[in-house]
Design a protein around this motif. Structure first.
Motif, PDB file in Angstrom:
ATOM      1  N   SER A 262       8.537  -2.401  -3.873  1.00 44.76           N
ATOM      2  CA  SER A 262       7.987  -1.388  -2.951  1.00 44.76           C
ATOM      3  C   SER A 262       8.745  -1.354  -1.627  1.00 44.76           C
ATOM      4  O   SER A 262       8.842  -0.300  -0.996  1.00 44.76           O
ATOM      5  N   ARG A 263       9.298  -2.492  -1.199  1.00 47.06           N
ATOM      6  CA  ARG A 263      10.008  -2.491   0.094  1.00 47.06           C
ATOM      7  C   ARG A 263      11.159  -1.485   0.121  1.00 47.06           C
ATOM      8  O   ARG A 263      11.264  -0.701   1.066  1.00 47.06           O
ATOM      9  N   PRO A 264      12.035  -1.442  -0.912  1.00 43.09           N
ATOM     10  CA  PRO A 264      13.111  -0.430  -0.854  1.00 43.09           C
ATOM     11  C   PRO A 264      12.592   1.008  -0.888  1.00 43.09           C
ATOM     12  O   PRO A 264      13.228   1.902  -0.338  1.00 43.09           O
ATOM     13  N   LEU A 265      11.443   1.226  -1.500  1.00 39.44           N
ATOM     14  CA  LEU A 265      10.876   2.588  -1.484  1.00 39.44           C
ATOM     15  C   LEU A 265      10.492   2.977  -0.054  1.00 39.44           C
ATOM     16  O   LEU A 265      10.625   4.132   0.338  1.00 39.44           O
ATOM     17  N   GLY A 266      10.044   1.984   0.714  1.00 36.51           N
ATOM     18  CA  GLY A 266       9.731   2.234   2.125  1.00 36.51           C
ATOM     19  C   GLY A 266      11.006   2.403   2.942  1.00 36.51           C
ATOM     20  O   GLY A 266      11.143   3.347   3.715  1.00 36.51           O
ATOM     21  N   GLY A 267      11.954   1.489   2.758  1.00 36.80           N
ATOM     22  CA  GLY A 267      13.189   1.508   3.561  1.00 36.80           C
ATOM     23  C   GLY A 267      14.036   2.743   3.296  1.00 36.80           C
ATOM     24  O   GLY A 267      14.506   3.412   4.224  1.00 36.80           O
ATOM     25  N   GLY A 270      10.963   6.074   2.899  1.00 38.85           N
ATOM     26  CA  GLY A 270       9.811   6.182   3.796  1.00 38.85           C
ATOM     27  C   GLY A 270       8.466   6.261   3.091  1.00 38.85           C
ATOM     28  O   GLY A 270       7.493   6.749   3.666  1.00 38.85           O
ATOM     29  N   VAL A 271       8.398   5.771   1.839  1.00 36.89           N
ATOM     30  CA  VAL A 271       7.099   5.801   1.143  1.00 36.89           C
ATOM     31  C   VAL A 271       6.162   4.788   1.817  1.00 36.89           C
ATOM     32  O   VAL A 271       6.545   3.640   2.052  1.00 36.89           O
ATOM     33  N   ILE A 272       4.944   5.244   2.124  1.00 39.75           N
ATOM     34  CA  ILE A 272       3.955   4.368   2.778  1.00 39.75           C
ATOM     35  C   ILE A 272       3.728   3.133   1.893  1.00 39.75           C
ATOM     36  O   ILE A 272       3.559   3.252   0.674  1.00 39.75           O
ATOM     37  N   HIS A 273       3.703   1.959   2.545  1.00 40.79           N
ATOM     38  CA  HIS A 273       3.694   0.690   1.818  1.00 40.79           C
ATOM     39  C   HIS A 273       2.597   0.605   0.742  1.00 40.79           C
ATOM     40  O   HIS A 273       2.881   0.309  -0.425  1.00 40.79           O
ATOM     41  N   ILE A 329       8.394  11.666  -3.472  1.00 45.59           N
ATOM     42  CA  ILE A 329       9.824  11.863  -3.186  1.00 45.59           C
ATOM     43  C   ILE A 329      10.327  12.865  -4.212  1.00 45.59           C
ATOM     44  O   ILE A 329       9.952  12.753  -5.382  1.00 45.59           O
ATOM     45  N   SER A 330      11.203  13.788  -3.791  1.00 43.92           N
ATOM     46  CA  SER A 330      11.669  14.714  -4.828  1.00 43.92           C
ATOM     47  C   SER A 330      12.602  13.949  -5.783  1.00 43.92           C
ATOM     48  O   SER A 330      13.426  13.125  -5.374  1.00 43.92           O
ATOM     49  N   ARG A 331      12.375  14.212  -7.064  1.00 42.83           N
ATOM     50  CA  ARG A 331      12.999  13.459  -8.157  1.00 42.83           C
ATOM     51  C   ARG A 331      14.522  13.344  -7.999  1.00 42.83           C
ATOM     52  O   ARG A 331      15.110  12.290  -8.237  1.00 42.83           O
ATOM     53  N   ASP A 332      15.191  14.419  -7.574  1.00 45.22           N
ATOM     54  CA  ASP A 332      16.656  14.395  -7.490  1.00 45.22           C
ATOM     55  C   ASP A 332      17.173  13.512  -6.353  1.00 45.22           C
ATOM     56  O   ASP A 332      18.351  13.202  -6.282  1.00 45.22           O
TER      57      ASP A 332
END
Ligand SMILES: [Fe+2]
Length: 370
Positions: A262-267, A270-273, A329-332
């Protein structure tokens, strides 16, 4: 060697925030007071707390407006203001980002020659004292040895750790969480649930950490929905304590694959943790299912009244949280190879996962949740 690590003092209960000034005077006379963007002011607690600190004769520097997901540049800006003020200690009242910022600043105040990057990857041994009080029910940062920051240049969201980062005093007053928006309450609540489940299923779990993790799982499961959808203050109170119990659990076991991913999704995106953790949690449970000890699986099934990954998806639906990355997040834009690179660098979390994790497993799990 099994060891249960806790803050110096944990004060919990409704209205315990009133003990803040009497706790503060035991640590010094000058405090930097960290808080977030608006919620503390909106709830009316900001003025009340500052006036009680003033009445106690303390000198306060207010550092307000700390946003979610603190970044290195902002932390350095705050550090230079705090250094000028020369506090004896820091008071942090806010969500995980406020408390994490306080932890990192306190470590940099104690280690005058270090930069944030020098603190990465090693046990932090010195830090100024912190009194922490959460205004969300999720991160458990008030009782943990961890702090997270993001490097805006590389979009790397990284973790710092060390016993010195554990607040000297944690004050868990559920009333501070009563005014959270449903989105913040849901996302932080799922973060707490993820902490409790990951701790319970981690390689480092012990019979003692399981007490904290199981209590948190059970209370979160029973009280998250009434706290958020029925506005029950009793349930909000239980969720608030559960987040702290889950914090104690991960402080002693660490988190696992969900947090590594999940951390890289945030970094990067910007996905909320808590939202990232919610999306990953069912896939992680299905991945680990073959190696989860029967007794632990039975506990989860009994509490959740069904197969845990399916029941967590139901919970996410009920709370109107996304189940797939492509909803946020948009898939592309999603670069799975880069996500895998970043996730696998969280060796501490990967190695703590019950089932051995290969790079291709991480890739397949990201693909599964897109
Ligand atoms: Fe977390």
């Amino acid at each position: 060697m099994p060891l249960l690590e806790l803050p110096g003092k944990i004060i919990y209960g409704v209205e315990t925030i009133n003990s803040l000034s009497s706790e503060a005077v035991q640590l010094g006379r000058k405090f930097s007071f960290f808080c977030g963007e608006n919620s503390l002011k909106r709830s009316g607690y900001f003025d009340k707390i500052l006036s009680s600190l003033d009445k106690a004769g303390l000198e306060i520097q207010v550092v307000s407006g700390i946003p979610p997901e603190p970044n290195v540049n902002l932390i350095n800006e705050i550090l230079s203001k705090v250094k000028e003020f020369k506090p004896d200690a820091i008071i942090a009242i806010g969500g995980g980002s406020v408390i994490d910022t306080a932890k990192i600043v306190s470590a940099l105040l104690a280690d005058k020659t270090a930069t944030i990057f020098d603190l990465k990857g090693k046990e932090i041994e010195k830090a100024y004292p912190i009194i922490a009080s959460p205004t969300t029910a999720g991160t458990g940062s008030e009782v943990t040895r961890f702090a997270v920051a993001t490097d805006l240049e590389t979009k790397d969201k990284f973790i710092l750790f060390g016993k010195a980062l554990i607040p000297k005093v944690a004050i868990i007053d559920p009333q501070l969480t009563y005014t959270m928006s449903p989105l913040v309450a849901s996302a932080t609540g799922i973060d707490a649930l993820s902490h409790a489940i990951e701790s319970f299923l981690s390689k480092s779990a012990t019979c003692t950490t399981d007490i904290w993790a199981k209590s948190a799982i059970e209370a979160l499961w029973n009280h998250l929905i009434p706290a958020i959808l029925e506005d029950s203050n009793y349930s909000k109170e239980r969720v608030s304590y559960s987040a702290f119990w889950a914090g104690v659990a991960i402080n002693n076991t660490k988190t696992t694959l969900v947090h590594a991913m999940s951390r890289p999704l945030g970094g990067l995106y910007g996905v909320i943790h808590g939202i990232a953790n919610g999306i990953l949690l069912p896939a992680y449970l299905r991945f680990c299912a073959p190696v989860i000890p029967q007794e632990k699986m039975n506990f989860l099934k009994t509490v959740m009244k069904g197969y845990p990954p399916d029941k967590i998806e139901e919970l996410l639906n009920t709370l109107k949280l996304p189940l797939r990355l492509s909803q946020v997040i948009s898939r592309d834009k999603i670069n799975i190879n880069l996500l895998v690179e970043r996730a696998k660098s969280a060796v501490m979390n990967i190695e703590n996962t019950l089932r051995p994790v290969k790079d291709e497993d991480i890739y397949a799990l990201y693909e599964e949740v897109i």
